[in-house]
Design a protein around this motif. Sequence first.
Motif, short mmCIF file in Angstrom:
data_model
loop_
_atom_site.label_atom_id
_atom_site.label_comp_id
_atom_site.label_asym_id
_atom_site.label_seq_id
_atom_site.Cartn_x
_atom_site.Cartn_y
_atom_site.Cartn_z
N VAL A 158 123.38 115.19 -41.84
CA VAL A 158 124.28 114.52 -40.90
C VAL A 158 124.23 115.31 -39.59
O VAL A 158 124.65 116.48 -39.54
N ILE A 159 123.73 114.66 -38.57
CA ILE A 159 123.59 115.31 -37.27
C ILE A 159 124.76 114.91 -36.39
O ILE A 159 125.03 113.73 -36.19
N ALA A 160 125.48 115.91 -35.87
CA ALA A 160 126.62 115.65 -34.99
C ALA A 160 126.18 115.48 -33.54
O ALA A 160 126.73 114.68 -32.80
N SER A 161 125.16 116.26 -33.14
CA SER A 161 124.66 116.14 -31.77
C SER A 161 123.25 116.70 -31.68
O SER A 161 122.80 117.46 -32.55
N LYS B 187 92.27 116.16 -9.15
CA LYS B 187 92.97 115.53 -10.27
C LYS B 187 94.05 116.46 -10.82
O LYS B 187 93.80 117.64 -11.06
N MET B 188 95.23 115.90 -10.97
CA MET B 188 96.35 116.62 -11.57
C MET B 188 96.81 115.83 -12.80
O MET B 188 96.63 114.62 -12.86
N ALA B 189 97.40 116.55 -13.74
CA ALA B 189 97.94 115.89 -14.93
C ALA B 189 99.05 116.75 -15.51
O ALA B 189 99.09 117.96 -15.30
N ILE B 190 99.95 116.11 -16.22
CA ILE B 190 100.90 116.87 -17.02
C ILE B 190 100.10 117.30 -18.25
O ILE B 190 99.65 116.47 -19.03
N THR B 191 99.89 118.60 -18.36
CA THR B 191 99.02 119.14 -19.40
C THR B 191 99.78 119.68 -20.60
O THR B 191 99.19 119.92 -21.65
N LYS B 192 101.08 119.86 -20.41
CA LYS B 192 101.87 120.42 -21.51
C LYS B 192 103.32 119.98 -21.35
O LYS B 192 103.86 120.00 -20.24
N VAL B 193 103.93 119.61 -22.45
CA VAL B 193 105.35 119.31 -22.48
C VAL B 193 105.97 120.17 -23.56
O VAL B 193 105.48 120.21 -24.70
N VAL B 194 107.02 120.90 -23.20
CA VAL B 194 107.72 121.74 -24.16
C VAL B 194 109.09 121.10 -24.41
O VAL B 194 109.86 120.87 -23.48
N LEU B 195 109.35 120.81 -25.68
CA LEU B 195 110.64 120.28 -26.10
C LEU B 195 111.45 121.44 -26.66
O LEU B 195 110.92 122.26 -27.41
N ARG B 196 112.71 121.51 -26.29
CA ARG B 196 113.60 122.57 -26.77
C ARG B 196 114.85 121.97 -27.40
O ARG B 196 115.96 122.15 -26.89
N PRO B 197 114.67 121.24 -28.48
CA PRO B 197 115.81 120.56 -29.08
C PRO B 197 116.80 121.53 -29.73
O PRO B 197 116.41 122.52 -30.32
N GLU B 198 118.06 121.19 -29.56
CA GLU B 198 119.14 121.93 -30.21
C GLU B 198 119.97 120.93 -31.00
O GLU B 198 120.45 119.93 -30.45
N VAL B 199 120.11 121.19 -32.28
CA VAL B 199 120.76 120.27 -33.21
C VAL B 199 122.06 120.89 -33.71
O VAL B 199 122.10 122.07 -34.04
N THR B 200 123.09 120.08 -33.77
CA THR B 200 124.33 120.48 -34.42
C THR B 200 124.45 119.65 -35.69
O THR B 200 124.43 118.42 -35.65
N LEU B 201 124.57 120.34 -36.80
CA LEU B 201 124.56 119.74 -38.13
C LEU B 201 125.96 119.75 -38.72
O LEU B 201 126.68 120.74 -38.60
N VAL B 202 126.34 118.64 -39.36
CA VAL B 202 127.60 118.59 -40.08
C VAL B 202 127.30 119.03 -41.51
O VAL B 202 126.63 118.32 -42.27
N ALA B 203 127.75 120.23 -41.85
CA ALA B 203 127.53 120.78 -43.19
C ALA B 203 128.43 122.00 -43.36
O ALA B 203 128.93 122.54 -42.38
N ASP B 204 128.62 122.41 -44.60
CA ASP B 204 129.42 123.60 -44.86
C ASP B 204 128.65 124.88 -44.55
O ASP B 204 129.24 125.90 -44.21
N GLU B 205 127.34 124.81 -44.69
CA GLU B 205 126.49 125.95 -44.38
C GLU B 205 125.12 125.45 -43.95
O GLU B 205 124.75 124.31 -44.22
#
Length: 161
Positions: free
Chosen positions: A84-87, A103-121
């Motif tokens: 269960v993901i809260a955010s 020629k130019m291009a976007i050569t790299k995309v870095v994703l930095r996801p942060e997840v908040t989980l609904v759980a006891d631990e």
Amino acid sequence: MAGHFHTAQVEWACDGDYASGAYSRGHIWRFDGGLELPASASPTVVPLPHAVEAAVDPEEAFVAAISSCHMLSFLDLARRAKFVIASYSDNAQGEMSRVGRGKMAITKVVLRPEVTLVADELPDPTWLTDLHEKAHEICFIANSVKCEIVIEARPTRLATT
């Protein structure tokens, strides 16, 4: 899903001296459902005032599309795995580089996801890595581009109950 078409309408009208290059790159993106977004060339590509700093530029939209698709894939996989993901938030970044003469291009995309989980631990830490890897594999947009996409997941947080 195969054979589905997705559309966008792009409209621009000249404002300024087109012949000299002193014209606005501001334009409008229209999407189904009626959403309109102001768009422009990036101020890093076209100097102000000919770019519109407050508008979305194609490079930002490209990075946002990859991030958004990854998130939607991740959320669906997490739900199916009974998490269960809260955010979820991501501070994604695209790197533009020269890829050839003129020629130019976007050569790299870095994703930095942060997840908040609904759980006891927090569960075993591999759950996050596994879900992000699977999400990357099924992401429509990631499968459509040739640049490197790196996922640097931030530590999962627990939602306060």
